[in-house]
Design a protein around this motif. Structure first.
Motif, PDB file in Angstrom:
ATOM      1  N   LYS A 145      45.894  51.309  46.891  1.00 25.46           N
ATOM      2  CA  LYS A 145      46.220  51.338  45.584  1.00 25.46           C
ATOM      3  C   LYS A 145      45.793  52.249  44.735  1.00 25.46           C
ATOM      4  CE  LYS A 145      48.736  47.359  46.109  1.00 25.46           C
ATOM      5  NZ  LYS A 145      49.966  47.095  45.782  1.00 25.46           N
ATOM      6  N   GLY A 146      45.022  53.187  45.394  1.00 23.66           N
ATOM      7  CA  GLY A 146      44.362  54.422  44.574  1.00 23.66           C
ATOM      8  C   GLY A 146      43.062  54.218  44.370  1.00 23.66           C
ATOM      9  N   VAL A 147      42.423  53.216  44.815  1.00 21.67           N
ATOM     10  CA  VAL A 147      40.743  53.214  44.259  1.00 21.67           C
ATOM     11  C   VAL A 147      39.951  54.011  45.247  1.00 21.67           C
ATOM     12  CG1 VAL A 147      38.936  51.695  43.947  1.00 21.67           C
ATOM     13  CG2 VAL A 147      40.962  51.007  43.110  1.00 21.67           C
ATOM     14  N   PRO A 148      39.199  54.942  44.881  1.00 25.73           N
ATOM     15  CA  PRO A 148      38.471  55.721  46.080  1.00 25.73           C
ATOM     16  C   PRO A 148      37.175  54.869  46.290  1.00 25.73           C
ATOM     17  CG  PRO A 148      38.127  56.573  43.948  1.00 25.73           C
ATOM     18  CD  PRO A 148      39.123  55.505  43.727  1.00 25.73           C
ATOM     19  N   THR A 149      37.063  54.810  47.834  1.00 25.83           N
ATOM     20  CA  THR A 149      35.953  53.970  48.389  1.00 25.83           C
ATOM     21  C   THR A 149      35.176  55.082  49.379  1.00 25.83           C
ATOM     22  OG1 THR A 149      37.057  52.859  50.291  1.00 25.83           O
ATOM     23  CG2 THR A 149      37.774  51.876  48.284  1.00 25.83           C
ATOM     24  N   ILE A 176      30.223  43.857  37.243  1.00 24.72           N
ATOM     25  CA  ILE A 176      30.431  42.549  37.555  1.00 24.72           C
ATOM     26  C   ILE A 176      31.574  42.177  36.411  1.00 24.72           C
ATOM     27  CG2 ILE A 176      29.995  40.054  37.296  1.00 24.72           C
ATOM     28  CD1 ILE A 176      26.937  40.839  38.170  1.00 24.72           C
ATOM     29  N   VAL A 177      32.647  41.605  37.192  1.00 27.64           N
ATOM     30  CA  VAL A 177      33.859  41.349  36.516  1.00 27.64           C
ATOM     31  C   VAL A 177      34.107  39.629  36.515  1.00 27.64           C
ATOM     32  CG1 VAL A 177      36.404  41.153  35.957  1.00 27.64           C
ATOM     33  CG2 VAL A 177      35.307  43.485  36.581  1.00 27.64           C
ATOM     34  N   ARG A 178      33.879  39.033  35.598  1.00 24.05           N
ATOM     35  CA  ARG A 178      34.119  37.561  35.453  1.00 24.05           C
ATOM     36  C   ARG A 178      35.702  37.113  35.001  1.00 24.05           C
ATOM     37  NH1 ARG A 178      28.970  35.852  36.602  1.00 24.05           N
ATOM     38  NH2 ARG A 178      27.483  37.188  35.945  1.00 24.05           N
ATOM     39  N   ASN A 179      36.369  36.490  35.836  1.00 22.61           N
ATOM     40  CA  ASN A 179      37.760  35.790  35.229  1.00 22.61           C
ATOM     41  C   ASN A 179      37.416  34.308  34.855  1.00 22.61           C
ATOM     42  OD1 ASN A 179      39.145  38.195  36.239  1.00 22.61           O
ATOM     43  ND2 ASN A 179      38.491  37.771  37.942  1.00 22.61           N
ATOM     44  N   TYR A 180      36.524  33.576  35.373  1.00 21.81           N
ATOM     45  CA  TYR A 180      36.099  32.356  35.021  1.00 21.81           C
ATOM     46  C   TYR A 180      34.942  32.217  34.681  1.00 21.81           C
ATOM     47  CZ  TYR A 180      40.894  31.394  37.355  1.00 21.81           C
ATOM     48  OH  TYR A 180      42.115  31.466  37.930  1.00 21.81           O
ATOM     49  N   ALA A 181      34.717  31.165  33.812  1.00 25.73           N
ATOM     50  CA  ALA A 181      33.302  30.737  33.402  1.00 25.73           C
ATOM     51  C   ALA A 181      32.475  30.054  34.386  1.00 25.73           C
ATOM     52  CB  ALA A 181      33.511  29.873  32.143  1.00 25.73           C
ATOM     53  N   TYR A 232      33.456  42.157  31.435  1.00 25.30           N
ATOM     54  CA  TYR A 232      33.054  43.186  32.174  1.00 25.30           C
ATOM     55  C   TYR A 232      31.663  43.358  31.973  1.00 25.30           C
ATOM     56  CZ  TYR A 232      32.121  48.116  33.614  1.00 25.30           C
ATOM     57  OH  TYR A 232      31.668  49.262  34.034  1.00 25.30           O
ATOM     58  N   GLU A 233      30.523  43.251  32.925  1.00 24.62           N
ATOM     59  CA  GLU A 233      29.246  43.603  32.709  1.00 24.62           C
ATOM     60  C   GLU A 233      28.522  44.554  33.400  1.00 24.62           C
ATOM     61  OE1 GLU A 233      28.495  38.562  32.409  1.00 24.62           O
ATOM     62  OE2 GLU A 233      27.502  39.852  33.872  1.00 24.62           O
ATOM     63  N   ILE A 234      27.442  45.286  33.203  1.00 29.02           N
ATOM     64  CA  ILE A 234      26.703  46.164  33.675  1.00 29.02           C
ATOM     65  C   ILE A 234      25.222  45.682  33.932  1.00 29.02           C
ATOM     66  CG2 ILE A 234      25.948  48.641  33.739  1.00 29.02           C
ATOM     67  CD1 ILE A 234      28.254  49.376  31.793  1.00 29.02           C
ATOM     68  N   HIS A 235      24.770  45.662  35.143  1.00 26.40           N
ATOM     69  CA  HIS A 235      23.149  45.195  35.423  1.00 26.40           C
ATOM     70  C   HIS A 235      22.480  46.404  35.977  1.00 26.40           C
ATOM     71  CE1 HIS A 235      23.981  40.604  34.856  1.00 26.40           C
ATOM     72  NE2 HIS A 235      25.083  41.259  34.905  1.00 26.40           N
ATOM     73  N   TYR A 236      21.392  46.451  35.671  1.00 25.19           N
ATOM     74  CA  TYR A 236      20.247  47.424  36.403  1.00 25.19           C
ATOM     75  C   TYR A 236      19.668  46.759  37.461  1.00 25.19           C
ATOM     76  CZ  TYR A 236      16.446  50.509  37.209  1.00 25.19           C
ATOM     77  OH  TYR A 236      15.674  51.548  37.524  1.00 25.19           O
ATOM     78  N   LYS A 237      20.033  47.508  38.700  1.00 24.51           N
ATOM     79  CA  LYS A 237      19.577  46.874  39.972  1.00 24.51           C
ATOM     80  C   LYS A 237      18.108  47.085  40.183  1.00 24.51           C
ATOM     81  CE  LYS A 237      21.236  47.618  43.872  1.00 24.51           C
ATOM     82  NZ  LYS A 237      21.829  48.258  45.167  1.00 24.51           N
ATOM     83  N   MET A 253      38.084  47.438  36.567  1.00 27.90           N
ATOM     84  CA  MET A 253      39.047  46.735  36.108  1.00 27.90           C
ATOM     85  C   MET A 253      40.313  46.578  36.937  1.00 27.90           C
ATOM     86  SD  MET A 253      37.326  45.171  33.945  1.00 27.90           S
ATOM     87  CE  MET A 253      38.505  43.909  33.414  1.00 27.90           C
ATOM     88  N   ARG A 254      40.682  47.992  37.497  1.00 23.59           N
ATOM     89  CA  ARG A 254      41.609  48.175  38.408  1.00 23.59           C
ATOM     90  C   ARG A 254      41.383  47.398  39.901  1.00 23.59           C
ATOM     91  NH1 ARG A 254      46.643  48.341  39.763  1.00 23.59           N
ATOM     92  NH2 ARG A 254      47.176  50.034  41.510  1.00 23.59           N
ATOM     93  N   VAL A 255      40.073  47.500  40.097  1.00 21.28           N
ATOM     94  CA  VAL A 255      39.806  46.469  41.086  1.00 21.28           C
ATOM     95  C   VAL A 255      40.015  45.135  41.052  1.00 21.28           C
ATOM     96  CG1 VAL A 255      37.900  45.686  42.755  1.00 21.28           C
ATOM     97  CG2 VAL A 255      38.083  48.254  42.163  1.00 21.28           C
ATOM     98  N   ASN A 256      39.784  44.608  39.881  1.00 20.40           N
ATOM     99  CA  ASN A 256      39.839  43.175  39.419  1.00 20.40           C
ATOM    100  C   ASN A 256      41.377  42.879  39.636  1.00 20.40           C
ATOM    101  OD1 ASN A 256      39.113  40.593  38.621  1.00 20.40           O
ATOM    102  ND2 ASN A 256      39.844  41.109  36.533  1.00 20.40           N
TER     103      ASN A 256
END
Length: 233
Positions: free
Chosen positions: A59-63, A86-91, A113-118, A151-154
């Motif tokens: 689907k065009g997402v480079p991995t 992280i993407v969250r679709n449900y609570a 959409y969330e960003i976390h520091y590892k 978001m495309r991955v989602n």
């Protein structure tokens, strides 16, 4: 192959042209406080990653995926970003603590959409959108590209899971920069890194977190894998 390092669930090697990720037969939870070895678990997670990264590539997402050999993945070399997306679709999970007005399991009006520091020591803290740019971890262009890719991955994964009869509750992905400067999806895509529900039943690592044995949890992983393979085939 040259051994590079070992994490909670994988060993990483340098095989010259590629890195090799060796998935371990182990379930871990609560930052490594709960651990259980289960034969075959590593290969199952490698199969999930192979299946889903192939779908994304189509689907065009480079991995970084190149090929799988049992519980080992051969992947393209890339420098990992010290960030998780992280993407969250449900609570569910930590989102309920941050937004207590939501009901558990409620479908969100739009994905979060969330960003976390590892950082295990800091428990992967949530960052504001501009934090990675301000800290010099990402350029504005890279931040925008990664958000669009995620978001495309989602969109792609939600469609696959829905066709298989599951809800994709949320997921975590990581990215790396290739020697040519290209952003690609790295690490793994498995029930260790996403939540999937079918009705009231859990088909991800939360089952292990909630007290199920590793063997019980692996049986759910295998059922989910079988259903996803049926849809993708």
């Amino acid at each position: 192959m040259k051994f590079l390092y070992e994490g909670k669930t994988k060993k990483v090697y340098d095989a010259g042209d590629y890195y090799v990720l060796e998935f371990k037969d182990v379930f871990t939870a609560f930052d490594g406080k709960k651990v259980e070895e289960v034969k075959g678990k590593g290969e199952v997670n490698a199969k999930f990653t192979e299946l889903l990264m192939k779908v994304l590539e189509e689907k065009g997402v480079p991995t970084h995926f190149v090929k799988r050999d049992g519980n080992k993945l051969y992947v393209k070399k890339a420098k990992p970003l010290p960030l998780e997306f992280i993407v969250r679709n449900y609570a569910y999970g930590s989102l309920l603590k941050r937004l207590p007005i939501l009901e558990k399991g409620q479908e969100l009006k739009r994905p979060v959409y969330e960003i976390h520091y590892k950082s295990d020591e800091l428990h992967d803290p949530l960052l504001a959108t501009d934090d990675p740019i301000a800290a010099g971890l990402l350029s504005e262009e890279q931040a925008e590209e990664i958000r669009n890719l995620t978001m495309r991955v989602n969109d792609i994964l939600k469609e696959v899971f829905n066709e298989a009869g599951y809800k994709l509750i949320d997921f975590k992905v990581e990215y790396g920069i290739t020697p040519e400067g290209k952003i690609i999806l790295i690490d793994e895509l498995s029930p260790d890194s996403f939540r999937a529900h079918k009705g009231e039943e859990i088909y991800d690592k939360d089952l292990f977190r909630k007290g199920a044995s590793g063997e019980e949890t692996l049986k759910r992983y295998l059922k989910l894998l079988e259903d996803l393979e049926r849809v993708v085939a």
